[in-house]
Design a protein around this motif. Sequence first.
Motif, PDB file in Angstrom:
ATOM      1  N   GLU A  59     -40.616  -9.728  -0.565  1.00  6.14           N
ATOM      2  CA  GLU A  59     -41.594 -10.809  -0.427  1.00  6.14           C
ATOM      3  C   GLU A  59     -41.636 -11.264   1.028  1.00  6.14           C
ATOM      4  OE1 GLU A  59     -43.524 -12.455  -3.200  1.00  6.14           O
ATOM      5  OE2 GLU A  59     -43.163 -10.341  -3.575  1.00  6.14           O
ATOM      6  N   ARG A  60     -42.534 -12.213   1.300  1.00  2.00           N
ATOM      7  CA  ARG A  60     -42.619 -12.722   2.670  1.00  2.00           C
ATOM      8  C   ARG A  60     -41.423 -13.627   2.964  1.00  2.00           C
ATOM      9  NH1 ARG A  60     -46.670 -13.138  -0.478  1.00  2.00           N
ATOM     10  NH2 ARG A  60     -48.583 -11.991  -0.071  1.00  2.00           N
ATOM     11  N   ARG A  74     -41.314 -16.256   4.659  1.00  2.00           N
ATOM     12  CA  ARG A  74     -41.675 -17.677   4.500  1.00  2.00           C
ATOM     13  C   ARG A  74     -41.505 -18.121   3.045  1.00  2.00           C
ATOM     14  NH1 ARG A  74     -45.880 -19.429   2.112  1.00  2.00           N
ATOM     15  NH2 ARG A  74     -46.971 -17.450   2.181  1.00  2.00           N
ATOM     16  N   GLU A  75     -41.920 -17.244   2.110  1.00  2.00           N
ATOM     17  CA  GLU A  75     -41.793 -17.599   0.698  1.00  2.00           C
ATOM     18  C   GLU A  75     -40.329 -17.713   0.300  1.00  2.00           C
ATOM     19  OE1 GLU A  75     -45.825 -15.864  -1.363  1.00  2.00           O
ATOM     20  OE2 GLU A  75     -44.067 -14.574  -1.323  1.00  2.00           O
ATOM     21  N   PRO A  95     -36.336  -9.812   2.327  1.00  2.00           N
ATOM     22  CA  PRO A  95     -37.761  -9.827   2.659  1.00  2.00           C
ATOM     23  C   PRO A  95     -38.317  -8.438   2.991  1.00  2.00           C
ATOM     24  CG  PRO A  95     -36.562 -11.498   3.905  1.00  2.00           C
ATOM     25  CD  PRO A  95     -35.549 -10.634   3.241  1.00  2.00           C
ATOM     26  N   ALA A  96     -39.637  -8.392   3.118  1.00  2.00           N
ATOM     27  CA  ALA A  96     -40.368  -7.134   3.250  1.00  2.00           C
ATOM     28  C   ALA A  96     -39.989  -6.316   4.469  1.00  2.00           C
ATOM     29  CB  ALA A  96     -41.856  -7.435   3.284  1.00  2.00           C
ATOM     30  N   ASP A  97     -39.512  -6.984   5.548  1.00  2.00           N
ATOM     31  CA  ASP A  97     -39.273  -6.233   6.780  1.00  2.00           C
ATOM     32  C   ASP A  97     -37.903  -5.560   6.801  1.00  2.00           C
ATOM     33  OD1 ASP A  97     -37.969  -8.599   6.802  1.00  2.00           O
ATOM     34  OD2 ASP A  97     -38.368  -9.101   8.896  1.00  2.00           O
ATOM     35  N   ARG A 109     -42.377  -3.904  -5.363  1.00  2.00           N
ATOM     36  CA  ARG A 109     -41.801  -3.703  -4.029  1.00  2.00           C
ATOM     37  C   ARG A 109     -40.500  -2.917  -4.145  1.00  2.00           C
ATOM     38  NH1 ARG A 109     -44.735  -8.380  -2.371  1.00  2.00           N
ATOM     39  NH2 ARG A 109     -46.755  -7.426  -2.026  1.00  2.00           N
TER      40      ARG A 109
END
Length: 441
Positions: free
Chosen positions: A197-198, A200-201, A224-226, A262
Amino acid sequence: MLTLFDPLLRDLAAEPIDLSPRRFGLVAACDGGLLEVSGLSIPVGAMCRVAHKPGTTLAAEVIGFRNGRTLMMLLGDSVMLRPGARVHPEGKPGMLPVGAAFLGRAVDGEGLPIDGGPPIHARSEWPSGGLRTSALDRSPVRETFDTGVRSLNALTTFGIGQRIGVMAGSGVGKSVLMDMIARGAEADIIVVGLIGERAREVSDFVERHMHAEKRDRTVVVAVPADHAPNLRLRGAMLATSMAEHFRAQGKKVLLILDSLTRVAHAAREIGLLLGEPGAARGYPPSALATITKLVERAGNSAASGGSITGLYTVLADGDNQDDPVVDTARAILDGHVVLNRALAQRGQYPAVDIAASLSRVMNDIVSPDHQKLAREFRALTASYEANRDLVLMGAYRSGADPQLDRAIAMHELLTAFLCQFGGEIIDIDTSAAQLAALLGP
Ligand SMILES: Nc1ncnc2c1ncn2[C@@H]1O[C@H](COP(=O)(O)OP(=O)(O)OP(=O)(O)O)[C@@H](O)[C@H]1O
Ligand SMILES: [Mg+2]
């Protein structure tokens, strides 16, 4: 001050001393995030540290081997990595840290805290692939599960130990619904895996839930996604292992995984990197097998009496319900909630599409009266939706279809029943009573 070191010293004293010779391998090739290492013979799933700039190391995980070389995936960036760099195995391969020490904490895919709190001293370990049990250890779903969300409680009632998918396109409200359930659900332990997920979330979620009253019962695993794909996969395994550990203690666990898609993407990246051919939409067979295995780990345990109720969000790419991940998830899960973009655009939140949503265990766990009312509700909304355009254009003359007349008369009440504010919690008895009051005689 010294008491701070106590748990650390106790852990050190309990740790067996390993006097075997230290082995290390050498980096022979690096191709993107994939490393080939010579001279190491360690199992798939083992973690290693690769010597990097002077004094720093990079983490890497074994994902396979080929022609006598070990294939590893870097968990960080390959910048500044040199050929011939030393690779040291570390930790126990295939085991993940679990335990009560994680309650109230937010951790990353390696189990390290990300909430700024003190280090976590995990007392137990759990195999990352889970403990395989016989199919007969899965006791059937018998009790209702309270989600705190009226439309789900009343119309697609879930059971304790059920696995449910929440399917929708992007931005339709999956994460917000998961958030509502994490707050409203009745469970001993809540394990939340925020995978891909992002960032920020993730920080929003941790901020909100780690100050709420259920804090002491909640664990958040966030990748997170990265982050590297194997770290994302590891995060999903860690969250599931954590839930299994608590289930083995007889606890009723709610496992939320946002998002299963994801995780499938991460498994796809690893599969393709290892040279597996991509099949459906580029997903190699192993990627779909990974999510099947992950989902199969949730459920009731007859041996311990504990349960894992699994909630998995599935992104239907481009609102396409025939995506391979959506298909696989739908086939393996015991129920799915579909969120509809058109409803969200009308401002109906949570945008649950009742006609398309289904709980496969509902008929076994709610009273016949409740079942009848839920069927009636579905019939009324379906009838209105099928004729919506006619009704809005004024082309429908009342009296032609008594069912539709009733649906039109009740439309606003039915819609209001489906809507719920984010902060509101409506328990299962209240939901059923409100349904009965709405459709009752
Ligand atoms: N219950 C709700 N009440 C009010 N607004 C909502 C609600 N649910 C969703 N929204 C709105 O929809 C937006 C997107 O929701 P959310 O982040 O849950 O989508 P998502 O399906 O998780 O998206 P993605 O697939 O991109 O992760 C929110 O930022 C919010 O504005
Ligand atoms: Mg989301």
